[in-house]
Design a protein around this motif. Structure first.
Motif, PDB file in Angstrom:
ATOM      1  N   TRP A  28       0.727  -1.083   0.215  1.00  0.00           N
ATOM      2  CA  TRP A  28      -0.331   0.280  -0.045  1.00  0.00           C
ATOM      3  C   TRP A  28       0.934   1.022  -0.348  1.00  0.00           C
ATOM      4  CZ3 TRP A  28      -5.100  -0.218  -0.970  1.00  0.00           C
ATOM      5  CH2 TRP A  28      -5.681  -1.255  -0.777  1.00  0.00           C
ATOM      6  N   HIS A  29       2.363   1.019   0.132  1.00  0.00           N
ATOM      7  CA  HIS A  29       2.876   2.645   0.608  1.00  0.00           C
ATOM      8  C   HIS A  29       4.065   2.177  -0.889  1.00  0.00           C
ATOM      9  CE1 HIS A  29       1.027   3.665   3.573  1.00  0.00           C
ATOM     10  NE2 HIS A  29       0.767   2.490   4.132  1.00  0.00           N
ATOM     11  N   ASP A  30       3.838   3.826  -1.206  1.00  0.00           N
ATOM     12  CA  ASP A  30       5.332   3.496  -1.539  1.00  0.00           C
ATOM     13  C   ASP A  30       6.797   3.618  -1.527  1.00  0.00           C
ATOM     14  OD1 ASP A  30       4.357   3.397  -4.122  1.00  0.00           O
ATOM     15  OD2 ASP A  30       4.154   5.492  -4.280  1.00  0.00           O
ATOM     16  N   ALA A  31       7.347   3.709  -0.363  1.00  0.00           N
ATOM     17  CA  ALA A  31       8.373   3.565   0.827  1.00  0.00           C
ATOM     18  C   ALA A  31       9.710   2.949   0.795  1.00  0.00           C
ATOM     19  CB  ALA A  31       7.886   4.127   2.993  1.00  0.00           C
ATOM     20  N   PRO A  32      10.071   2.628   0.590  1.00  0.00           N
ATOM     21  CA  PRO A  32      11.462   1.707   0.509  1.00  0.00           C
ATOM     22  C   PRO A  32      11.121   0.598   1.446  1.00  0.00           C
ATOM     23  CG  PRO A  32      12.376   4.002   0.721  1.00  0.00           C
ATOM     24  CD  PRO A  32      11.274   3.858   0.507  1.00  0.00           C
ATOM     25  N   VAL A  33      11.628  -0.930   1.525  1.00  0.00           N
ATOM     26  CA  VAL A  33      11.780  -2.026   2.651  1.00  0.00           C
ATOM     27  C   VAL A  33      13.070  -1.736   3.278  1.00  0.00           C
ATOM     28  CG1 VAL A  33      10.822  -4.208   3.626  1.00  0.00           C
ATOM     29  CG2 VAL A  33       9.169  -2.988   1.381  1.00  0.00           C
ATOM     30  N   THR A  34      12.771  -1.245   4.047  1.00  0.00           N
ATOM     31  CA  THR A  34      14.738  -1.358   4.328  1.00  0.00           C
ATOM     32  C   THR A  34      14.362  -2.381   5.897  1.00  0.00           C
ATOM     33  OG1 THR A  34      14.018   0.485   6.646  1.00  0.00           O
ATOM     34  CG2 THR A  34      14.912   1.291   3.895  1.00  0.00           C
ATOM     35  N   SER A  35      15.797  -2.581   6.226  1.00  0.00           N
ATOM     36  CA  SER A  35      16.414  -3.659   7.436  1.00  0.00           C
ATOM     37  C   SER A  35      15.797  -2.829   8.691  1.00  0.00           C
ATOM     38  CB  SER A  35      18.116  -4.063   7.579  1.00  0.00           C
ATOM     39  OG  SER A  35      18.147  -4.386   6.189  1.00  0.00           O
ATOM     40  N   SER A  36      16.067  -1.970   9.049  1.00  0.00           N
ATOM     41  CA  SER A  36      15.070  -0.856  10.073  1.00  0.00           C
ATOM     42  C   SER A  36      13.593  -1.146   9.997  1.00  0.00           C
ATOM     43  CB  SER A  36      15.205   0.385  10.224  1.00  0.00           C
ATOM     44  OG  SER A  36      15.043   0.861   8.964  1.00  0.00           O
ATOM     45  N   ARG A  37      12.818  -1.170   9.469  1.00  0.00           N
ATOM     46  CA  ARG A  37      10.994  -0.977   8.693  1.00  0.00           C
ATOM     47  C   ARG A  37      10.724  -2.496   9.095  1.00  0.00           C
ATOM     48  NH1 ARG A  37       8.292   0.472   3.770  1.00  0.00           N
ATOM     49  NH2 ARG A  37       6.546  -0.085   4.910  1.00  0.00           N
ATOM     50  N   LEU A  38      11.999  -3.836   8.716  1.00  0.00           N
ATOM     51  CA  LEU A  38      11.678  -4.676   8.579  1.00  0.00           C
ATOM     52  C   LEU A  38      11.901  -5.286  10.238  1.00  0.00           C
ATOM     53  CD1 LEU A  38      12.901  -6.608   5.757  1.00  0.00           C
ATOM     54  CD2 LEU A  38      10.682  -7.021   6.463  1.00  0.00           C
ATOM     55  N   ALA A  39      12.997  -4.800  11.239  1.00  0.00           N
ATOM     56  CA  ALA A  39      12.611  -4.995  12.033  1.00  0.00           C
ATOM     57  C   ALA A  39      11.871  -4.764  13.615  1.00  0.00           C
ATOM     58  CB  ALA A  39      14.834  -4.620  12.891  1.00  0.00           C
ATOM     59  N   ALA A  40      11.741  -3.257  12.615  1.00  0.00           N
ATOM     60  CA  ALA A  40      10.216  -2.548  13.531  1.00  0.00           C
ATOM     61  C   ALA A  40       8.805  -3.933  13.500  1.00  0.00           C
ATOM     62  CB  ALA A  40       9.832  -1.595  12.934  1.00  0.00           C
ATOM     63  N   ARG A  41       9.057  -4.283  12.589  1.00  0.00           N
ATOM     64  CA  ARG A  41       7.511  -4.955  11.881  1.00  0.00           C
ATOM     65  C   ARG A  41       7.711  -5.689  12.678  1.00  0.00           C
ATOM     66  NH1 ARG A  41       2.936  -4.832   8.122  1.00  0.00           N
ATOM     67  NH2 ARG A  41       3.190  -2.888   8.529  1.00  0.00           N
ATOM     68  N   LEU A  42       8.576  -6.775  12.399  1.00  0.00           N
ATOM     69  CA  LEU A  42       8.431  -8.083  13.398  1.00  0.00           C
ATOM     70  C   LEU A  42       9.012  -8.097  14.323  1.00  0.00           C
ATOM     71  CD1 LEU A  42      10.205  -9.900  10.085  1.00  0.00           C
ATOM     72  CD2 LEU A  42       8.227 -10.427  11.113  1.00  0.00           C
ATOM     73  N   ALA A  43       9.466  -7.012  14.976  1.00  0.00           N
ATOM     74  CA  ALA A  43      10.359  -6.668  16.364  1.00  0.00           C
ATOM     75  C   ALA A  43      10.995  -7.501  16.931  1.00  0.00           C
ATOM     76  CB  ALA A  43       8.706  -7.172  17.629  1.00  0.00           C
ATOM     77  N   VAL A  44      11.795  -7.681  15.926  1.00  0.00           N
ATOM     78  CA  VAL A  44      13.228  -8.167  16.245  1.00  0.00           C
ATOM     79  C   VAL A  44      14.357  -7.483  15.855  1.00  0.00           C
ATOM     80  CG1 VAL A  44      12.138 -10.660  14.975  1.00  0.00           C
ATOM     81  CG2 VAL A  44      13.642  -8.945  14.062  1.00  0.00           C
ATOM     82  N   ALA A  45      15.761  -7.571  16.375  1.00  0.00           N
ATOM     83  CA  ALA A  45      16.732  -6.993  16.619  1.00  0.00           C
ATOM     84  C   ALA A  45      17.168  -6.622  14.725  1.00  0.00           C
ATOM     85  CB  ALA A  45      18.467  -7.543  17.125  1.00  0.00           C
ATOM     86  N   ASN A  46      18.145  -5.921  14.935  1.00  0.00           N
ATOM     87  CA  ASN A  46      18.899  -5.264  13.168  1.00  0.00           C
ATOM     88  C   ASN A  46      19.291  -6.659  12.513  1.00  0.00           C
ATOM     89  OD1 ASN A  46      16.983  -2.460  12.394  1.00  0.00           O
ATOM     90  ND2 ASN A  46      18.576  -1.504  13.875  1.00  0.00           N
ATOM     91  N   SER A  47      20.487  -6.475  13.341  1.00  0.00           N
ATOM     92  CA  SER A  47      21.376  -7.897  14.039  1.00  0.00           C
ATOM     93  C   SER A  47      20.503  -9.229  12.827  1.00  0.00           C
ATOM     94  CB  SER A  47      22.159  -8.624  14.281  1.00  0.00           C
ATOM     95  OG  SER A  47      21.528  -8.981  15.391  1.00  0.00           O
ATOM     96  N   SER A  48      19.338  -9.831  13.146  1.00  0.00           N
ATOM     97  CA  SER A  48      18.299 -10.482  13.212  1.00  0.00           C
ATOM     98  C   SER A  48      18.023 -10.285  11.336  1.00  0.00           C
ATOM     99  CB  SER A  48      17.583 -10.749  13.761  1.00  0.00           C
ATOM    100  OG  SER A  48      18.209 -11.497  15.344  1.00  0.00           O
ATOM    101  N   VAL A  49      17.940  -9.153  11.528  1.00  0.00           N
ATOM    102  CA  VAL A  49      16.868  -9.380   9.945  1.00  0.00           C
ATOM    103  C   VAL A  49      17.649  -9.441   9.099  1.00  0.00           C
ATOM    104  CG1 VAL A  49      15.704  -6.872   8.557  1.00  0.00           C
ATOM    105  CG2 VAL A  49      15.542  -7.552  10.760  1.00  0.00           C
ATOM    106  N   SER A  50      19.700  -8.432   8.964  1.00  0.00           N
ATOM    107  CA  SER A  50      20.821  -8.863   8.260  1.00  0.00           C
ATOM    108  C   SER A  50      21.109 -10.040   8.211  1.00  0.00           C
ATOM    109  CB  SER A  50      21.657  -7.999   8.559  1.00  0.00           C
ATOM    110  OG  SER A  50      21.080  -6.636   9.389  1.00  0.00           O
ATOM    111  N   GLU A  51      21.333 -11.175   9.575  1.00  0.00           N
ATOM    112  CA  GLU A  51      21.432 -12.770   8.537  1.00  0.00           C
ATOM    113  C   GLU A  51      20.179 -12.930   7.984  1.00  0.00           C
ATOM    114  OE1 GLU A  51      21.657 -16.312  11.041  1.00  0.00           O
ATOM    115  OE2 GLU A  51      21.971 -14.268  12.408  1.00  0.00           O
ATOM    116  N   MET A  52      18.970 -13.017   7.995  1.00  0.00           N
ATOM    117  CA  MET A  52      17.652 -13.868   7.381  1.00  0.00           C
ATOM    118  C   MET A  52      18.095 -12.700   5.935  1.00  0.00           C
ATOM    119  SD  MET A  52      15.719 -15.712   6.901  1.00  0.00           S
ATOM    120  CE  MET A  52      14.663 -16.259   8.151  1.00  0.00           C
ATOM    121  N   ILE A  53      18.333 -11.687   5.762  1.00  0.00           N
ATOM    122  CA  ILE A  53      18.323 -11.337   4.293  1.00  0.00           C
ATOM    123  C   ILE A  53      19.132 -12.043   3.171  1.00  0.00           C
ATOM    124  CG2 ILE A  53      19.020  -8.845   2.574  1.00  0.00           C
ATOM    125  CD1 ILE A  53      17.331  -6.924   4.795  1.00  0.00           C
TER     126      ILE A  53
END
Length: 241
Positions: A28-53
């Protein structure tokens, strides 16, 4: 026909959740999907997001370069839509058939979507009459993986005098959904934008409820969560850019 979620060979719950979330953040939004947005939505650490990406990149589900947004590949989008289809059909079933409120179904569907079979999802779709949207107005992908978003805009982007009907309400905040239910505002509710109060104040909107209408002052979170599909507008009215 699009491949089933299980047929894609991706059985990891976390992988499925990540691609679904990446899609949801960009639907619904044009804003880029960043690691920080993913971390906030999934309630996980940024390091966990980076590993999963990195894992998703290795699996060919996303494209990603350091310090750049994450984008789904064609394969990643197919998997994401298969999971979105499961989630939204389950939400619809829980509300229609089991009497869940619309603010209760998200977490329940999150659990169920990873456990039911593809055959169950197809039969559930048929049982429900192949619904086009879930209880929050989010479109349900078809069995072949296609999806059509309604021609809607968030309430805060509409000019004074604009009239339409509620097409979609973000389910990100259950408290917001409970508030709207208490005010008898839901999908299909007729809404007219009246005016914006000065100095960054609330947006005043008129909501038709049955044979009566009520004027409400709506703050930023509400006007960003409520999406309106235009029915018509007064002469001289235009969309706010």
């Amino acid at each position: 026909m699009a491949p089933k979620a299980s047929a894609l060979g991706i059985d990891s719950t976390s992988v499925q959740d990540y691609v679904k979330t990446i899609y949801a953040l960009s639907e619904w939004h044009d804003a880029p999907v960043t690691s920080s947005r993913l971390a906030a939505r999934l309630a996980v650490a940024n390091s966990s997001v980076s590993e999963m990406i990195r894992k998703l990149d290795d699996l060919g589900l996303v494209r990603h370069e350091p310090y750049r947004p994450v984008e789904l590949t064609a394969g990643g989008r197919r998997l994401a839509l298969a999971m979105v289809r499961r989630h939204r059909l389950l939400e619809t079933f829980l509300v229609r058939e089991l009497g869940y409120r619309w603010d209760e179904v998200h977490d329940e569907a999150e659990l169920l979507e990873h456990t039911v079979s593809d055959t169950f999802i197809d039969r559930l779709d048929a049982k429900l009459g192949c619904p086009a949207a879930d209880p929050h107005g989010d479109p349900i992908p078809t069995a072949d993986g296609s999806i059509t978003l309604p021609d809607a805009l968030p309430l805060h982007r509409l000019d004074d005098g604009h009239f339409g009907r509620v097409a979609r309400i973000s389910d990100e905040n259950p408290s917001l959904l409970r508030f709207l239910a208490s005010e008898q505002i839901g999908i299909g509710s007729p809404v007219t934008v009246l005016q914006r109060k000065p100095f960054g104040g609330a947006l005043q909107a008129r909501v038709d409820i049955g044979h009566s209408a009520r004027d409400l002052d709506l703050g930023d979170e509400l006007t960003g969560a409520i999406w309106i599909e235009s029915v018509g507008k007064h002469a001289g009215c235009s969309l706010v850019p």
